[in-house]
Write a protein that holds these residues in place. Sequence first.
Motif, PDB file in Angstrom:
ATOM      1  N   UNK A  37       0.857  -1.181   0.000  1.00 32.31           N
ATOM      2  CA  UNK A  37       0.000   0.000   0.000  1.00 32.31           C
ATOM      3  C   UNK A  37       0.898   1.237   0.000  1.00 32.31           C
ATOM      4  N   UNK A  38       0.643   2.136  -0.929  1.00 33.19           N
ATOM      5  CA  UNK A  38       1.338   3.420  -0.987  1.00 33.19           C
ATOM      6  C   UNK A  38       0.261   4.477  -0.832  1.00 33.19           C
ATOM      7  N   UNK A  39       0.342   5.255   0.246  1.00 36.22           N
ATOM      8  CA  UNK A  39      -0.759   6.141   0.584  1.00 36.22           C
ATOM      9  C   UNK A  39      -0.297   7.380   1.328  1.00 36.22           C
ATOM     10  N   UNK A  40      -1.147   8.379   1.339  1.00 36.50           N
ATOM     11  CA  UNK A  40      -0.940   9.553   2.188  1.00 36.50           C
ATOM     12  C   UNK A  40      -1.790   9.425   3.444  1.00 36.50           C
ATOM     13  N   UNK A  41      -2.602   8.398   3.535  1.00 36.45           N
ATOM     14  CA  UNK A  41      -3.510   8.162   4.659  1.00 36.45           C
ATOM     15  C   UNK A  41      -2.756   7.439   5.784  1.00 36.45           C
ATOM     16  N   UNK A  42      -2.485   8.150   6.863  1.00 40.75           N
ATOM     17  CA  UNK A  42      -1.715   7.610   7.991  1.00 40.75           C
ATOM     18  C   UNK A  42      -2.405   6.392   8.589  1.00 40.75           C
ATOM     19  N   UNK A  43      -3.724   6.460   8.767  1.00 44.84           N
ATOM     20  CA  UNK A  43      -4.460   5.340   9.355  1.00 44.84           C
ATOM     21  C   UNK A  43      -4.411   4.107   8.466  1.00 44.84           C
ATOM     22  N   UNK A  44      -4.575   4.293   7.170  1.00 47.24           N
ATOM     23  CA  UNK A  44      -4.517   3.157   6.249  1.00 47.24           C
ATOM     24  C   UNK A  44      -3.123   2.538   6.255  1.00 47.24           C
ATOM     25  N   UNK A  45      -2.093   3.356   6.228  1.00 42.29           N
ATOM     26  CA  UNK A  45      -0.720   2.835   6.256  1.00 42.29           C
ATOM     27  C   UNK A  45      -0.464   2.028   7.524  1.00 42.29           C
ATOM     28  N   UNK A  46      -1.025   2.472   8.642  1.00 43.85           N
ATOM     29  CA  UNK A  46      -0.830   1.779   9.916  1.00 43.85           C
ATOM     30  C   UNK A  46      -1.535   0.423   9.939  1.00 43.85           C
ATOM     31  N   UNK A  47      -2.531   0.236   9.080  1.00 40.60           N
ATOM     32  CA  UNK A  47      -3.295  -1.013   9.068  1.00 40.60           C
ATOM     33  C   UNK A  47      -2.696  -2.064   8.145  1.00 40.60           C
ATOM     34  N   UNK A  48      -1.634  -1.736   7.445  1.00 36.53           N
ATOM     35  CA  UNK A  48      -1.009  -2.672   6.510  1.00 36.53           C
ATOM     36  C   UNK A  48       0.427  -2.951   6.919  1.00 36.53           C
ATOM     37  N   UNK A  49       0.806  -4.223   6.866  1.00 36.96           N
ATOM     38  CA  UNK A  49       2.195  -4.578   7.159  1.00 36.96           C
ATOM     39  C   UNK A  49       3.124  -4.110   6.056  1.00 36.96           C
ATOM     40  N   UNK A  50       2.607  -4.025   4.846  1.00 39.05           N
ATOM     41  CA  UNK A  50       3.406  -3.586   3.695  1.00 39.05           C
ATOM     42  C   UNK A  50       2.835  -2.266   3.205  1.00 39.05           C
ATOM     43  N   UNK A  51       3.306  -1.182   3.764  1.00 37.36           N
ATOM     44  CA  UNK A  51       2.815   0.135   3.373  1.00 37.36           C
ATOM     45  C   UNK A  51       3.954   1.132   3.297  1.00 37.36           C
ATOM     46  N   UNK A  52       3.795   2.073   2.396  1.00 34.69           N
ATOM     47  CA  UNK A  52       4.695   3.214   2.294  1.00 34.69           C
ATOM     48  C   UNK A  52       3.824   4.452   2.463  1.00 34.69           C
ATOM     49  N   UNK A  53       4.132   5.242   3.463  1.00 30.13           N
ATOM     50  CA  UNK A  53       3.395   6.467   3.719  1.00 30.13           C
ATOM     51  C   UNK A  53       4.082   7.616   2.990  1.00 30.13           C
ATOM     52  N   UNK A  54       3.334   8.278   2.116  1.00 28.12           N
ATOM     53  CA  UNK A  54       3.833   9.464   1.421  1.00 28.12           C
ATOM     54  C   UNK A  54       3.374  10.671   2.221  1.00 28.12           C
ATOM     55  N   UNK A  55       4.297  11.289   2.921  1.00 31.39           N
ATOM     56  CA  UNK A  55       3.941  12.385   3.806  1.00 31.39           C
ATOM     57  C   UNK A  55       3.793  13.716   3.080  1.00 31.39           C
ATOM     58  N   UNK A  56       4.445  13.861   1.952  1.00 31.09           N
ATOM     59  CA  UNK A  56       4.420  15.121   1.218  1.00 31.09           C
ATOM     60  C   UNK A  56       3.384  15.085   0.102  1.00 31.09           C
ATOM     61  N   UNK A  57       2.911  16.262  -0.285  1.00 32.58           N
ATOM     62  CA  UNK A  57       2.043  16.386  -1.453  1.00 32.58           C
ATOM     63  C   UNK A  57       2.877  16.684  -2.701  1.00 32.58           C
ATOM     64  N   UNK A  58       4.134  17.006  -2.516  1.00 34.03           N
ATOM     65  CA  UNK A  58       5.030  17.359  -3.608  1.00 34.03           C
ATOM     66  C   UNK A  58       5.433  16.110  -4.400  1.00 34.03           C
TER      67      UNK A  58
END
Length: 174
Positions: A37-58
Amino acid sequence: MVTYCRMCGHDTVYAGDCDLEAGDGLLDVAADEGRTIVTRDVDLAARSERAILLESRDTDEQLRTLHDRGLDLTLPDEPRRCGRCNGPLEHVSEAETGTADTPPYAPEPSEMAVWACRNCGQHFWKGSHWDSVRRRLGPVRSEKSSGERDSAGDENSPTEYQNDSAGNEYGSDQ
C-alpha cells in the motif's frame, strides 16, 4: 505517481479504476495480490504490514520517498506499460503489418519507434513527455531524502501502485 511508475516499467494498478476505497476492500486486494500500500492516509498505512506512507504532497518528494524505499525509478530502454490502463505494450512495425497502423496523433513507425497497448490501443513513443519524465527522475535517483529507510525498502520493494478516490495509492511486487 501511477504514471511515473508505469513509465518506469512497473505493473501499476490505480485503485480508482477498480472502484476500491481506502478500507478493508483495498487492504484485502493488496494482501491477496501481494501488493504494498502506498498512501498519504496515515491510518490506512498503519493497518497494513506492507505500506509506504507518502507524507508530502510534492511530486518530487513522493518520488524520492518511493526511491528511498527501493523502487527503481529508471526509465527502461523501451516502454513496457500503458500509462493509461497498465496494459502491456507491443512495438508497432510497418514491416509486421504492411501498413502504419497508427492514429493521427502518433508518429509513423517508419519515423520513430512506436508502441501500442494490447488492452486499450493507446499509442506511445519517446517524445518530449518521455524526456521531461527522465529529467524529473534523474535528481530523484541521485539524491536521498532526509527520511530513514525501513526494512520494507530493502527486501519488499514496491512495483505496483494504485490510488483510490481519496488519493490513496497501493502497489505490488510482481
